[in-house]
Design a protein around this motif. Sequence first.
Motif, PDB file in Angstrom:
ATOM      1  N   GLU A   7       0.830  -1.190   0.000  1.00  0.00           N
ATOM      2  CA  GLU A   7       0.000   0.000   0.000  1.00  0.00           C
ATOM      3  C   GLU A   7       0.870   1.246   0.000  1.00  0.00           C
ATOM      4  O   GLU A   7       2.030   1.217   0.435  1.00  0.00           O
ATOM      5  N   ALA A   8       0.312   2.348  -0.477  1.00  0.00           N
ATOM      6  CA  ALA A   8       1.034   3.618  -0.493  1.00  0.00           C
ATOM      7  C   ALA A   8       1.492   3.965   0.921  1.00  0.00           C
ATOM      8  O   ALA A   8       0.724   3.886   1.872  1.00  0.00           O
ATOM      9  N   GLY A   9       2.755   4.339   1.047  1.00  0.00           N
ATOM     10  CA  GLY A   9       3.294   4.696   2.350  1.00  0.00           C
ATOM     11  C   GLY A   9       3.914   3.546   3.097  1.00  0.00           C
ATOM     12  O   GLY A   9       4.586   3.766   4.122  1.00  0.00           O
ATOM     13  N   ASP A  10       3.734   2.308   2.643  1.00  0.00           N
ATOM     14  CA  ASP A  10       4.373   1.164   3.297  1.00  0.00           C
ATOM     15  C   ASP A  10       5.890   1.266   3.164  1.00  0.00           C
ATOM     16  O   ASP A  10       6.416   1.642   2.106  1.00  0.00           O
ATOM     17  N   ARG A  11       6.579   0.934   4.239  1.00  0.00           N
ATOM     18  CA  ARG A  11       8.039   0.826   4.185  1.00  0.00           C
ATOM     19  C   ARG A  11       8.377  -0.601   3.772  1.00  0.00           C
ATOM     20  O   ARG A  11       8.053  -1.558   4.478  1.00  0.00           O
ATOM     21  N   HIS A  64       4.171   1.274  -6.157  1.00  0.00           N
ATOM     22  CA  HIS A  64       3.180   1.130  -5.092  1.00  0.00           C
ATOM     23  C   HIS A  64       3.489   1.972  -3.854  1.00  0.00           C
ATOM     24  O   HIS A  64       2.584   2.316  -3.106  1.00  0.00           O
ATOM     25  N   THR A  65       4.770   2.246  -3.617  1.00  0.00           N
ATOM     26  CA  THR A  65       5.145   3.020  -2.431  1.00  0.00           C
ATOM     27  C   THR A  65       6.429   3.790  -2.718  1.00  0.00           C
ATOM     28  O   THR A  65       7.238   3.376  -3.552  1.00  0.00           O
ATOM     29  N   ASP A  94       8.560   4.487  -0.201  1.00  0.00           N
ATOM     30  CA  ASP A  94       9.474   4.184   0.905  1.00  0.00           C
ATOM     31  C   ASP A  94      10.087   2.804   0.689  1.00  0.00           C
ATOM     32  O   ASP A  94       9.719   1.821   1.341  1.00  0.00           O
TER      33      ASP A  94
END
Length: 207
Positions: free
Chosen positions: A44-48, A66-67, A69
């Motif tokens: 998900e967006a923002g997942d490290r 997708h992210t 990070d």
Amino acid sequence: MGFLEDKGRARLFYKYLSTVYDRINPFVWDERMRAEALDWLDVEAGDRVLDVGCGTGFGTEGLLEHTDDVHALDQSVHQMEKAFAKFGTRDRVAFYRGDAERLPFADDTFDAVWSSGSIEYWPHPVAGLREIRRVAKPGASVLVVGPDYPNSHLLQRLADAIMLFYDAEEADRMFERAGYETYEHHIQQAKPGSPKAITTVATVPDS
């Protein structure tokens, strides 16, 4: 243990393979397979996210869709130099030179971990899978892509002499020994007749 399941020999091997890797790789691991695997990982967006054994950055490139990070680790400086040329050294991806069996990260750091085309070179794959479980958060998704064990006895003997090839039964044993309780295996193939990949998606247990 196969010839390339030795870290020194694997580094030397990739010193030369790195010059042609991006031209050869699509024959065994292409964008369609990568997209399918990314759907299973469900970043998900923002997942490290950590990419273990990032190589020239083919998996990294998919993760960046997708992210933002993304952290990428590899032991081969020659492979990583190809990735630096694509992403910069500090711009879009945080790069680390390191060992999959001794990850330089704190416990419970990542929301998801991806590793494609790396486990077959680990001398101790269970140790590497344990390290991934350690640095991933409880409940995180882990995806590992390796070479599926061939059906031919002749090819099996050749495969065993080179590096780690494994089937779903052996994957079960490795993931269980590494402490995973929930996982599933998928067989992927670029086209009929090409080598098959075994892609395992696992969930890091809560404890």
